[in-house]
Design a protein around this motif. Structure first.
Motif, PDB file in Angstrom:
ATOM      1  N   ALA A 192       0.814  -1.223   0.000  1.00 33.05           N
ATOM      2  CA  ALA A 192       0.000   0.000   0.000  1.00 33.05           C
ATOM      3  C   ALA A 192       0.838   1.259   0.000  1.00 33.05           C
ATOM      4  N   GLY A 193       2.139   1.152  -0.112  1.00 32.00           N
ATOM      5  CA  GLY A 193       2.981   2.335  -0.157  1.00 32.00           C
ATOM      6  C   GLY A 193       3.857   2.474   1.071  1.00 32.00           C
ATOM      7  N   VAL A 194       4.301   3.705   1.334  1.00 29.31           N
ATOM      8  CA  VAL A 194       5.265   3.996   2.388  1.00 29.31           C
ATOM      9  C   VAL A 194       4.707   5.062   3.312  1.00 29.31           C
ATOM     10  N   ASP A 195       4.865   4.848   4.602  1.00 32.50           N
ATOM     11  CA  ASP A 195       4.527   5.881   5.592  1.00 32.50           C
ATOM     12  C   ASP A 195       5.614   6.950   5.539  1.00 32.50           C
ATOM     13  N   LYS A 196       5.278   8.110   5.043  1.00 31.72           N
ATOM     14  CA  LYS A 196       6.280   9.156   4.841  1.00 31.72           C
ATOM     15  C   LYS A 196       6.899   9.648   6.140  1.00 31.72           C
ATOM     16  N   SER A 197       6.206   9.418   7.252  1.00 31.70           N
ATOM     17  CA  SER A 197       6.718   9.949   8.513  1.00 31.70           C
ATOM     18  C   SER A 197       7.904   9.157   9.046  1.00 31.70           C
ATOM     19  N   ASN A 198       7.940   7.849   8.777  1.00 33.12           N
ATOM     20  CA  ASN A 198       9.022   7.031   9.339  1.00 33.12           C
ATOM     21  C   ASN A 198       9.567   5.963   8.393  1.00 33.12           C
ATOM     22  N   GLY A 199       9.015   5.858   7.186  1.00 36.00           N
ATOM     23  CA  GLY A 199       9.525   4.892   6.213  1.00 36.00           C
ATOM     24  C   GLY A 199       8.956   3.498   6.354  1.00 36.00           C
ATOM     25  N   ASP A 200       7.948   3.314   7.228  1.00 32.34           N
ATOM     26  CA  ASP A 200       7.330   1.997   7.366  1.00 32.34           C
ATOM     27  C   ASP A 200       6.707   1.546   6.044  1.00 32.34           C
ATOM     28  N   ALA A 201       6.848   0.273   5.745  1.00 37.08           N
ATOM     29  CA  ALA A 201       6.090  -0.317   4.650  1.00 37.08           C
ATOM     30  C   ALA A 201       4.640  -0.468   5.093  1.00 37.08           C
ATOM     31  N   LEU A 202       3.709  -0.251   4.165  1.00 32.59           N
ATOM     32  CA  LEU A 202       2.283  -0.372   4.456  1.00 32.59           C
ATOM     33  C   LEU A 202       1.667  -1.432   3.552  1.00 32.59           C
ATOM     34  N   TRP A 203       0.738  -2.168   4.117  1.00 33.27           N
ATOM     35  CA  TRP A 203      -0.007  -3.160   3.359  1.00 33.27           C
ATOM     36  C   TRP A 203      -1.492  -2.976   3.648  1.00 33.27           C
ATOM     37  N   TYR A 204      -2.308  -3.623   2.840  1.00 35.36           N
ATOM     38  CA  TYR A 204      -3.758  -3.523   3.029  1.00 35.36           C
ATOM     39  C   TYR A 204      -4.269  -4.640   3.930  1.00 35.36           C
ATOM     40  N   MET A 205      -5.339  -4.331   4.615  1.00 38.13           N
ATOM     41  CA  MET A 205      -6.077  -5.310   5.406  1.00 38.13           C
ATOM     42  C   MET A 205      -7.543  -4.892   5.413  1.00 38.13           C
ATOM     43  N   ASP A 206      -8.410  -5.763   5.851  1.00 41.03           N
ATOM     44  CA  ASP A 206      -9.831  -5.440   6.004  1.00 41.03           C
ATOM     45  C   ASP A 206     -10.129  -5.188   7.475  1.00 41.03           C
ATOM     46  N   ALA A 246     -12.931  -4.380  10.703  1.00 43.09           N
ATOM     47  CA  ALA A 246     -14.075  -5.146  11.210  1.00 43.09           C
ATOM     48  C   ALA A 246     -15.314  -4.978  10.338  1.00 43.09           C
ATOM     49  N   ASN A 247     -15.390  -3.866   9.608  1.00 48.62           N
ATOM     50  CA  ASN A 247     -16.540  -3.600   8.746  1.00 48.62           C
ATOM     51  C   ASN A 247     -16.311  -4.043   7.301  1.00 48.62           C
ATOM     52  N   GLY A 248     -15.174  -4.667   7.051  1.00 43.99           N
ATOM     53  CA  GLY A 248     -14.881  -5.133   5.705  1.00 43.99           C
ATOM     54  C   GLY A 248     -14.294  -4.077   4.798  1.00 43.99           C
ATOM     55  N   ASN A 249     -13.916  -2.927   5.350  1.00 43.21           N
ATOM     56  CA  ASN A 249     -13.313  -1.870   4.553  1.00 43.21           C
ATOM     57  C   ASN A 249     -11.805  -2.084   4.448  1.00 43.21           C
ATOM     58  N   ARG A 250     -11.261  -1.750   3.302  1.00 44.82           N
ATOM     59  CA  ARG A 250      -9.816  -1.864   3.101  1.00 44.82           C
ATOM     60  C   ARG A 250      -9.118  -0.695   3.769  1.00 44.82           C
ATOM     61  N   VAL A 251      -8.209  -1.019   4.674  1.00 38.98           N
ATOM     62  CA  VAL A 251      -7.415  -0.007   5.360  1.00 38.98           C
ATOM     63  C   VAL A 251      -5.960  -0.451   5.298  1.00 38.98           C
ATOM     64  N   THR A 252      -5.061   0.426   5.700  1.00 36.12           N
ATOM     65  CA  THR A 252      -3.638   0.089   5.663  1.00 36.12           C
ATOM     66  C   THR A 252      -3.134  -0.256   7.056  1.00 36.12           C
ATOM     67  N   THR A 253      -2.057  -1.025   7.073  1.00 36.57           N
ATOM     68  CA  THR A 253      -1.393  -1.396   8.320  1.00 36.57           C
ATOM     69  C   THR A 253       0.102  -1.497   8.073  1.00 36.57           C
ATOM     70  N   ASN A 254       0.883  -1.201   9.118  1.00 43.23           N
ATOM     71  CA  ASN A 254       2.336  -1.391   9.015  1.00 43.23           C
ATOM     72  C   ASN A 254       2.777  -2.684   9.684  1.00 43.23           C
ATOM     73  N   ASP A 255       1.800  -3.483  10.124  1.00 44.20           N
ATOM     74  CA  ASP A 255       2.076  -4.769  10.750  1.00 44.20           C
ATOM     75  C   ASP A 255       1.892  -5.868   9.702  1.00 44.20           C
ATOM     76  N   TYR A 256       2.993  -6.425   9.261  1.00 39.80           N
ATOM     77  CA  TYR A 256       2.934  -7.418   8.180  1.00 39.80           C
ATOM     78  C   TYR A 256       2.081  -8.623   8.566  1.00 39.80           C
ATOM     79  N   THR A 257       2.111  -9.011   9.832  1.00 43.65           N
ATOM     80  CA  THR A 257       1.358 -10.187  10.274  1.00 43.65           C
ATOM     81  C   THR A 257      -0.148  -9.946  10.230  1.00 43.65           C
ATOM     82  N   LYS A 258      -0.573  -8.689  10.257  1.00 37.37           N
ATOM     83  CA  LYS A 258      -2.008  -8.378  10.194  1.00 37.37           C
ATOM     84  C   LYS A 258      -2.494  -8.115   8.778  1.00 37.37           C
ATOM     85  N   ALA A 259      -1.569  -7.913   7.849  1.00 34.45           N
ATOM     86  CA  ALA A 259      -1.949  -7.652   6.462  1.00 34.45           C
ATOM     87  C   ALA A 259      -2.650  -8.881   5.882  1.00 34.45           C
ATOM     88  N   LYS A 260      -3.615  -8.609   5.023  1.00 38.14           N
ATOM     89  CA  LYS A 260      -4.438  -9.698   4.486  1.00 38.14           C
ATOM     90  C   LYS A 260      -3.842 -10.247   3.194  1.00 38.14           C
TER      91      LYS A 260
END
Length: 996
Positions: free
Chosen positions: A791-805, A807-821
């Motif tokens: 999902a891109g890069v967090d400009k504030s600290n360089g974290d990699a971002l990935w997508y996840m769903d 609780a409502n089924g909406n696509r959001v981003t996370t910097n936690d690889y284990t939580k990425a879908k």
């Protein structure tokens, strides 16, 4: 060079050399020397000749097109030249076979390899044992009408290889030689090669890590400069103190620093080598006897040090006509091959893989040990340079963080990886014509592949040095005996032409292997088993496989306008349990030669028009072991084919005291049955003005009762079971076109192109499953990627971002690889289109040709590129791709790639970020030659040809260094992933052919 056919095995048409007429050509026309779909062939029924239309799809490559080939395997040289058939290199290692796929993927866990038939009998040897100069034709049978009678053998297509025979009424001698240079065809990835640049990049990585962990920029810079060598990289190849290599005010190399040494691993591991080939053949024909005799030698040195392939060949093809109705023949071929393959037993990720090592080791680490002033350390006894193995016990006393204790350059020179094989292939037949319309033929085939394999690891350094070196000797013997009895009947009644055939075939295959390993070498460099003093392992196996078939075929045509054929075969295979052993397979087809109708007869525009269609079903019993099965008795050669898939398999494992332990290693499935391929083909063949030839075909290739090695629950000690799990379908079109742009007495210019486009879909699957980075599910294409989405890069600290769903089924981003879908991608490994194009020109004696191949629409996972952007603390001393400059840093916050530091190991973890199009265009080969006219040749010489030949000359792909041609599909492992493979070889040679 034209061809004619005769009915041999299973009534299938086997090319044996001679001449033929194409339907669109008049009897006195000259047929162009080029790849083309056969329109009409002469079936030689051992004394009688009948014209008979082909209702299916066959492409034939003739001897003239093969004479310029420089691959050690003739099929390898045909990439892009055969419509509907995708030929690609498994590796550039000389002597290795190519990957051949007919009209897409045919199986998931069974083999996708085609059946090879040599001189009328299925062939179980190595195709590299056959000299290119001994081949008359190679024909590719692509649909059910053409190959249905092979039953259990033709499901993935059939490659017919016909060797040369003496020309009628002639005595001739031909000498052919080529001498040239082999080099690396594809440039390396865009990696860092300069030591100073590498220190700068690593310093920047340390600085980024410091800032991420709360340091100020100044403190992080000072810390990075002070710790880079003593805490991390260890080696300092400059003449300044460790903490003075980098100028912290600029982040660049200290301008006062002078480089003391730099060894280029790539230049030392990969060097240009020579290729030389010599062939001589003698042929003689008389009224009663035809004899063809040839000898050949090939020395194909690889550009990887200590690699290559050599071959000695001898062939005798002889046919004796005892009477007008009885003839006997024998074809014998012997080949002695030796392959030096230094990375054969190294996986893509192992340090001992030379390609992995050369591109992944930082350019600051030397090959040879150095003194403090940068000069070479010399062994006082031998006077040779001392290798650096990166250990504290070594002469430099430095523990290299990357691959410590290893030096693949040294071990490749000191080690031995050699495969020696003797290939003996024999074909014998007797043909008897009787009662005017009948013929009985008995064919006997025998193939022997006897190998001796040596693997020696030295005592000085590398993986085996810790236990005094290691050596393995292995032997294998594969025997195949094939018997065919065929009864043919041919009859012409006015405009009606009928032929029928019934037959019986058996094939018995036996494979025996023995491999032993010892450690603690007594005499360095002596690779015989009794030179080791400590026993390590001794394993072996015997494989038995038998297939029996009953077959029949009938062909009918009326007035050479309307053609139909039908075939039936019943096969029994020892692979399956008795309840599922036998399968029934069939094929039928029809064709209408419209141009033979009165309303088109003599038409000056449409010189040929044919409509054709066919359908057939074939079986596949070529089941492979799962890639991760643990069978120690097969460890040396790899697991390969499973000849006992219906039976649970065990191994005897000794315990520490020598007691017996029985270990289950494979769960058998007695319910396993034939995987069935159902093929439909419909097409049109059109020739215009006797110059332009178009062949357009629609095909459907469906696979039912698809066999797959299904993963079992983790609680099972055995992880996989072979099961019939579902259905799969390939639907596509195949178009070939060639035309003579200019055709005069002195000047000829021809263009050709072919393209195949198909879609793959799993049409039935009881339940979905995941295998590696792929998901298999109903409605998806096989080998659909199943990955986290970047999902891109967090400009504030360089974290990699990935997508996840959420609780409502909406696509959001996370910097936690284990939580990425994990998401099902819309990208697959299957290309949308592949093919080739090319041209040939000739003016008087000068000939010029160029052939290209292409592929578009598929995707691959570039794991090599991913590995060159390492993050976390476990990859110290590893090199970088220059895209490292596109990663986030405190001064480059708009970067497209995440930060690389020592604290975040998942920054470059697997995701669709590393999916890349597998599109490519390649210049596969080109040549220019000159044939001297007979008026300038001395007496006794009937032909003289001189040429320059090049193969694998250029590649255009989406990323420098990435070669999509090496991507596997339908293999036991490594599918869809770029690997550290032996890259393709470029060969440029001078050639000379003399005919007497």
């Amino acid at each position: 060079m034209n061809v004619k056919l005769r009915v041999l095995s299973a009534g299938v048409l086997f090319f044996i050399g001679g001449q033929t007429l194409l339907a669109q050509k008049k009897a006195n026309d000259t047929i162009p020397e080029k790849t083309k779909e056969l329109e009409e062939v002469v079936v030689v029924a051992y004394g009688t000749q009948k014209k008979q239309s082909i209702t299916g799809s066959i492409t034939t490559i003739n001897a003239k097109q093969l004479q310029d080939a420089q691959a050690s395997n003739a099929v390898q040289s045909l990439t892009g030249k055969v419509g509907g058939v995708q030929i690609s290199a498994n590796s550039g290692q000389p002597g290795d076979p190519p990957q051949v796929r007919f009209r897409g993927l045919g199986s998931l866990s069974s083999s996708n390899n085609p059946l090879y038939v040599v001189d009328g009998v299925p062939f179980n040897g190595n195709i590299n044992a056959i000299s290119n100069q001994d081949i008359e034709t190679i024909s590719f049978l692509k649909d059910a009408s053409a190959n249905a009678l092979y039953g259990s053998r033709g499901a993935n297509g059939v490659v017919l290889i016909t060797t040369k025979k003496a020309k009628k009424g002639k005595f001739a001698v031909t000498f052919d030689t080529k001498f040239g240079v082999n080099s690396r065809a594809v440039k390396e990835y865009d990696i860092i090669r300069d030591p100073g640049e590498y220190y700068e990049v690593f310093y920047n990585r340390l600085l980024t890590d410091g800032v991420y962990n709360g340091m100020s920029m100044g403190a992080a810079a000072t810390n990075a400069a002070n710790t880079m060598i003593p805490d991390w990289l260890v080696y300092n190849s400059y003449n300044v103190a460790d903490n003075q290599i980098i100028d912290t005010s600029t982040g660049k190399i200290n301008p006062n620093a002078r480089l003391l040494y730099h060894d280029d691993w790539n230049k030392n591991l990969f060097k240009d080598r020579t290729r030389q080939e010599y062939n001589i053949n003698i042929s003689n024909s008389s009224d009663k006897n035809d004899t063809y005799l040839s000898f050949g030698y090939l020395n194909d040195e690889g550009y990887v040090i200590n690699s290559g392939f050599s071959r000695y060949t001898a062939r005798l093809n002889n046919e004796l006509r005892l009477t007008d109705n009885i003839k006997v023949g024998v074809n014998l071929n012997y080949a002695r091959t030796e392959q030096k393959a230094p990375i054969q037993q190294a996986s893509s990720s192992q340090y001992s893989n030379l390609f992995s090592w050369a591109r992944n080791i930082a350019p600051i680490y030397p090959i040879w040990a150095r003194n403090a002033n940068g000069s070479f350390m010399i062994d006082p006894l031998s006077g040779e340079r001392i290798f650096d193995f990166g250990t504290t016990a070594g002469p430099m006393g430095l523990p290299r963080p990357y691959g410590g204790t290893l030096n693949p350059y040294a071990t490749t020179l000191l080690d031995i990886q050699r495969n020696s094989e003797d290939n003996l292939s024999g074909r014998a037949y007797v043909s008897i014509n009787f009662l005017k319309d009948f013929n009985f033929t008995y064919n006997l085939g025998y193939d022997l592949l006897s190998g001796y394999y040596t693997s020696y690891a030295n005592t000085i350094g590398g993986d085996a040095a810790g236990y005094g070196g290691s050596l393995t000797n292995a032997t294998s013997n594969d025997y195949t005996v094939t018997n065919q009895q065929l009864l043919n009947w041919n009859k012409t009644l006015g405009k009606h032409n009928i032929s029928a055939m019934v037959g019986h075939e058996t094939s018995d295959f036996t494979s025996k292997m023995l491999a032993g390993t010892k450690n603690n070498i007594a005499i360095p460099g002596l690779p015989v088993l009794n030179n080791g003093t400590k026993f390590a392992s001794l394993n072996g196996y015997n494989d038995l496989y038998r297939v029996e078939g009953f077959l029949s075929r009938i062909n009918y045509n009326y007035d050479n306008k309307y053609f139909i054929n039908a075939s039936f075969r019943r096969d029994g295979s020892s692979i399956f349990s008795p309840d599922n052993r036998w399968g029934n397979f069939f094929g039928f087809g029809g064709a209408w030669v419209v141009s033979n109708e009165s309303f088109l007869n003599g038409n000056k525009i449409v010189s040929n028009l044919k409509l054709k269609a066919s359908y057939g079903e074939q079986g596949n019993d070529n089941i492979l072991y799962p890639a991760h099965v643990n069978l120690s008795n097969r460890g040396y050669f790899g697991y390969g084919r499973n000849y006992h898939a219906d039976q649970t398999q065990y191994e005897v494992v000794p315990d520490a005291s020598g007691g017996i332990t029985i270990k289950e290693v494979y769960v058998g499935n007695p319910d396993l049955k034939w995987e069935v391929s159902k093929n439909f083909n419909a097409g049109i063949e059109l020739s215009l003005f006797n110059r332009i030839n178009i062949d357009a075909q629609y095909f459907e290739r469906s696979v039912t009762d698809m066999i797959y090695n299904v993963p079992l629950k983790p609680s099972n000690s055995v992880r996989y079971m072979s099961q019939n799990i579902g259905d799969m379908k390939n639907t596509g079109i195949e178009v070939s076109i060639d035309g003579d742009v200019i055709q005069t007495q002195d000047f000829k210019w021809n263009l050709f192109a072919n393209i195949t486009s198909y879609k793959n879909k799993i049409t039935m699957l009881p339940s979905s499953f995941v295998s590696g980075i792929f998901k298999f599910d109903e409605g998806l294409a096989a080998y659909t990627y199943y990955l986290r989405e970047f999902a891109g890069v967090d400009k504030s600290n360089g974290d990699a971002l990935w997508y996840m769903d959420d609780a409502n089924g909406n696509r959001v981003t996370t910097n936690d690889y284990t939580k990425a879908k994990l998401y099902v991608s819309d990208k697959t490994l299957n290309p949308k289109a592949y093919g080739g194009f090319g041209t040939s020109l000739s003016y008087k004696g000068i000939s010029l040709s160029a052939n290209f191949a292409f592929q578009f629409g598929g995707y691959m996972f570039d794991g090599v590129y991913q590995g060159l952007l390492p993050s976390g603390g476990d990859n110290i001393g590893q090199n970088y791709h220059k895209d490292v400059y596109q990663t986030w840093t405190p001064t480059n916050t708009d970067a497209q790639l995440p930060a690389l530091d020592l604290s975040r190991p998942n920054q470059m973890a697997a995701s669709d970020l590393f999916l890349i199009k597998s599109d490519y265009i390649s210049l596969q080969d080109a040549s220019i030659s000159y044939d001297f006219g007979k008026d300038v040749l001395p007496n006794g010489i009937t032909g003289l040809r001189f040429g320059v030949y090049g193969s694998n000359l250029a590649l255009w792909s989406k990323r420098k260094g990435m070669d999509p041609r090496l991507t596997r599909i339908g293999a036991t492992s490594g599918n869809g992933v770029s690997l550290n493979n032996y890259g393709v070889v470029r060969s440029i040679s001078l050639g000379l052919t003399v005919k007497f």
